[in-house]
Design a protein around this motif. Structure first.
Motif, PDB file in Angstrom:
ATOM      1  N   LEU A  13       0.801  -1.159  -0.044  1.00 58.13           N
ATOM      2  CA  LEU A  13       0.244  -0.090   0.036  1.00 58.13           C
ATOM      3  C   LEU A  13       0.827   1.394   0.030  1.00 58.13           C
ATOM      4  CD1 LEU A  13      -2.721  -1.180   2.552  1.00 58.13           C
ATOM      5  CD2 LEU A  13      -2.946  -1.042  -0.036  1.00 58.13           C
ATOM      6  N   ARG A  14       2.266   1.216  -0.189  1.00 55.67           N
ATOM      7  CA  ARG A  14       2.940   2.239  -0.014  1.00 55.67           C
ATOM      8  C   ARG A  14       2.985   2.952   0.918  1.00 55.67           C
ATOM      9  NH1 ARG A  14       2.325   1.884  -6.061  1.00 55.67           N
ATOM     10  NH2 ARG A  14       4.171   0.985  -6.829  1.00 55.67           N
ATOM     11  N   LEU A  15       2.612   2.494   2.238  1.00 56.89           N
ATOM     12  CA  LEU A  15       2.681   3.138   3.670  1.00 56.89           C
ATOM     13  C   LEU A  15       4.260   3.425   4.002  1.00 56.89           C
ATOM     14  CD1 LEU A  15      -0.413   1.553   5.088  1.00 56.89           C
ATOM     15  CD2 LEU A  15      -0.281   3.866   4.147  1.00 56.89           C
ATOM     16  N   PRO A  16       4.241   4.302   4.906  1.00 55.71           N
ATOM     17  CA  PRO A  16       5.761   4.703   5.160  1.00 55.71           C
ATOM     18  C   PRO A  16       6.169   4.061   6.399  1.00 55.71           C
ATOM     19  CG  PRO A  16       4.414   6.569   5.830  1.00 55.71           C
ATOM     20  CD  PRO A  16       3.388   5.662   5.138  1.00 55.71           C
ATOM     21  N   PHE A  17       5.315   3.192   6.785  1.00 56.88           N
ATOM     22  CA  PHE A  17       5.514   2.251   8.305  1.00 56.88           C
ATOM     23  C   PHE A  17       6.280   0.975   8.110  1.00 56.88           C
ATOM     24  CE2 PHE A  17       1.633   4.806   8.205  1.00 56.88           C
ATOM     25  CZ  PHE A  17       2.030   5.691   9.344  1.00 56.88           C
ATOM     26  N   ARG A  18       7.009   0.501   8.995  1.00 56.76           N
ATOM     27  CA  ARG A  18       7.675  -0.722   9.097  1.00 56.76           C
ATOM     28  C   ARG A  18       7.497  -1.318  10.675  1.00 56.76           C
ATOM     29  NH1 ARG A  18       6.521  -0.206   4.781  1.00 56.76           N
ATOM     30  NH2 ARG A  18       7.697   0.250   3.074  1.00 56.76           N
TER      31      ARG A  18
END
Length: 119
Positions: A13-18
């Motif tokens: 989803l191309r979210l900036p979270f890891r």
């Protein structure tokens, strides 16, 4: 398991979270074979992953902390003023059944990612 599934969905989803995985008191330096096999069947290679214990600096560096069937150690709780702590206490242990654990984690992760995506 949760970190693998979360990171895959967040990346799709191309979210900036890891996510990173930590344990309260890991009793091994390796991932149990059944978990390795289950994750491998789902396309993940965790054979080189080495469990490590959560530290207060892990918690303070996090935007959100998820505990699964446990609570943070006291020293880590003291560092928790910043991140939001969420407990997933309804996830069955993988030692009882990998599939049930995977499905429960995926439901929780889907809800979490939907919340994060609305930010």
């Amino acid at each position: 398991m949760a970190a693998s599934y979360f990171n895959q969905l967040a990346q799709e989803l191309r979210l900036p979270f890891r996510a990173v995985s930590r344990g309260i008191a890991p009793d091994s330096t390796t991932v149990p074979p059944a978990i390795i096999q289950g994750l491998r069947a789902d396309g993940f290679d965790v054979s080189s992953f080495h469990p490590s214990a959560v530290t207060s600096s892990d918690v303070s560096a996090s935007q959100r902390v998820i505990t699964i069937g446990t609570v943070l150690p006291v020293d880590a709780q003291l560092a928790s003023a910043q991140p939001k702590i969420e407990q997933w206490n309804d996830v069955p242990p993988a030692s009882v059944g990998y599939g049930a654990t995977r499905d429960s984690l995926k439901r929780h992760i889907k809800e979490l990612v939907e919340q994060l995506d609305k930010r």
